[in-house]
Design a protein around this motif. Structure first.
Motif, short mmCIF file in Angstrom:
data_model
loop_
_atom_site.label_atom_id
_atom_site.label_comp_id
_atom_site.label_asym_id
_atom_site.label_seq_id
_atom_site.Cartn_x
_atom_site.Cartn_y
_atom_site.Cartn_z
N ASP A 160 0.74 -1.23 0.16
CA ASP A 160 0.10 0.10 0.00
C ASP A 160 0.85 1.16 0.08
O ASP A 160 0.73 2.18 0.87
N GLY A 161 1.99 1.05 -0.99
CA GLY A 161 2.75 2.78 -0.92
C GLY A 161 3.72 2.48 -0.05
O GLY A 161 4.54 3.57 0.23
N HIS A 162 3.91 1.53 0.83
CA HIS A 162 4.98 1.66 1.91
C HIS A 162 5.93 0.37 1.68
O HIS A 162 5.48 -0.63 1.04
N ASN A 174 1.16 -4.84 -4.32
CA ASN A 174 1.48 -5.38 -2.95
C ASN A 174 2.28 -6.74 -3.17
O ASN A 174 1.98 -7.52 -4.05
N ASP A 208 -0.32 1.06 8.34
CA ASP A 208 0.33 1.40 7.01
C ASP A 208 -0.61 1.00 6.02
O ASP A 208 -0.69 1.24 4.73
N GLN A 268 -3.82 1.16 3.13
CA GLN A 268 -4.46 2.21 2.55
C GLN A 268 -6.03 1.68 2.55
O GLN A 268 -6.43 0.75 2.00
N TYR A 269 -6.79 2.77 3.03
CA TYR A 269 -8.07 2.63 3.29
C TYR A 269 -8.89 3.36 2.25
O TYR A 269 -8.36 4.27 1.45
N GLY A 321 -8.35 7.70 3.73
CA GLY A 321 -7.64 6.70 3.19
C GLY A 321 -6.25 6.37 4.31
O GLY A 321 -5.67 5.19 3.99
N ILE A 322 -5.70 7.24 4.95
CA ILE A 322 -4.83 6.94 6.09
C ILE A 322 -5.28 6.84 7.32
O ILE A 322 -5.82 7.46 7.96
N LYS A 327 -7.14 -5.51 -4.05
CA LYS A 327 -5.88 -4.39 -4.31
C LYS A 327 -5.16 -5.28 -5.44
O LYS A 327 -5.32 -6.51 -5.97
#
Length: 410
Positions: free
Chosen positions: A79-81, A189, A314, A316-317, A346-347, A402
């Motif tokens: 999720d971008g992390h 992911n 971490d 993503q919502y 989303g955070i 996702k």
């Protein structure tokens, strides 16, 4: 039974266990300590660099090794992390010690160790999904295995060219392959941040000797858009181009690679390769009847959350909201309890543990696959051990499908 991490002089023994367990030939005349020193001084793989990250079960004499596996450290995208992930591999038990609980005992020690080391996730490729579910792992994503008849590949209007990875092109190939792989890394992911030795296949490529071919497709503007590595199966019953890797950035990249494959049609019948499930080929290949294309959906490994709090922080919502989740984890005590999250845009803005009334109750295995993004919200009530008490509209902001894929095998 004694369970512990191995000592330097035991590295060679773990390789011998793997050889016996999986009927693979192993011949190494080096002494145990010389082999260990070789791995430490000049590792050629992640497994060699982290050769001591193995857990083993011993007889009570603390010498006779019965079972073992390696816990390799990776860095993945979630999720971008960037997250720490431990890949489980080399799971082996000598036949005379099977059904003694050696691997289970190793997991009981290794899972808390992974938590202490700061891992957020663990991943493995199972010999049995039912077996590894006992330890909190769950099928994370699937891949599509395609087998395409070469004569049925269309004549695509591509204007770019393919070049072969060989001595004269290694510098360009390194740059192009890294560029293509990072595009996938940013999208999915669970994709692994590869280390330098993961690209050693570029440095050591010897296509004329090994008959393993890597081609890179570039557009007419010079942009790298696709790559594939393959070996040709020349047996009369197959006549197959077998791909070990195939990546592309857009349709032109795929079409350029398939055009190259089609050039083998005089000598070979099919090409076989795997793709993520979100890259369907129905609109790329017009003919699917009469054996032109076959496509099998195959589980692509199992995921486990090691640190629930880290995963929830971490993740993503979708939009704004909140949810209370009760998680049960028989191996990592810190993951047990009710986690309440509140998120905005989303955070995650707030995460607390308590004893409130949960909106959903999940075993760690179901939570792992759902938070990774492997499944749609509609599947949530179908999971074994999952109980839903809250509003599905709220749950759908936390658990939703996702882009998930992993292309690194260990």
């Amino acid at each position: 039974m004694i369970v512990r991490k191995i000592k330097p002089e035991e590295v060679k023994r773990t390789e011998e266990l793997f050889s016996v367990s999986f009927d693979s030939s192993y011949s190494n005349e080096e002494t145990p300590m010389k082999l260990y020193q070789k791995y430490i001084d000049a590792p050629e793989s992640r497994e060699q660099e982290h050769c001591l990250e193995r857990f083993a079960a011993f007889e009570d004499d603390d010498t006779t090794m019965m079972s073992c596996f390696i816990v390799q450290p990776f860095e993945i995208r979630f999720d971008g992390h960037k997250e720490k992930m431990n890949g489980i591999g080399g799971v082996a038990t000598l036949p005379q010690y099977r059904k003694r609980g050696g691997i289970r005992a190793c997991f009981a020690s290794a899972l808390p160790y992974m938590y202490e080391q700061g891992a957020a996730f663990s991943y493995l490729y199972p010999f049995s999904t039912a077996y590894y579910r006992k330890f909190g792992y769950e099928i994370c994503c699937k891949r599509h295995l395609y087998r395409i008849s070469l004569p049925h590949i269309p004549a695509y209007p591509t204007s770019g060219t393919c070049y072969l990875l060989e001595e004269a092109t290694k510098a360009d190939a390194m740059k192009d392959i890294l560029y293509i792989y990072r595009k996938w890394l940013e999208k999915y992911n669970m994709m692994v941040e590869d280390a330098d030795y993961d690209y050693r296949f570029i440095e050591t490529a010897s296509p004329f000797k090994d008959q393993v071919f890597t081609y890179v497709y570039r557009s007419d503007k010079g942009e790298a858009l696709g790559l594939m590595t393959f070996k040709c199966d020349t047996s009369p019953e197959h006549r197959l181009i077998e791909c070990s890797r195939l990546f592309y950035i857009n349709n032109e990249g795929l079409q350029g690679l398939l055009t190259l494959a089609k050039s083998y049609a005089a000598d070979y019948r099919h090409i076989r390769f795997s793709l993520p499930v979100d890259m369907p080929l129905e609109q790329v290949l017009p003919e699917w009847s009469m054996g032109a294309v076959s496509c099998d959906s195959i589980p692509n490994g199992m995921v486990r959350v090691i640190d629930v709090k880290k995963a929830l922080q971490d993740a993503q919502y979708i939009g704004d909201g909140g949810l209370s989740l009760e998680i049960s984890d028989p191996f990592i005590p810190q993951n047990n309890g009710v986690f309440t999250i509140n998120f905005r845009n989303g955070i995650c803005e707030e995460l607390a543990m308590g004893k409130g009334t949960p909106d959903i109750v999940l075993p760690i295995s179901a939570f792992s696959a759902l938070i990774a993004g492997g499944y749609d919200t509609s599947t949530v009530p179908l999971w074994e051990g999952v109980s839903v008490y809250g509003d599905m509209a709220d749950i759908s902001k936390v658990f939703y499908k996702k882009a998930v894929h992993i292309a690194t095998y260990f």
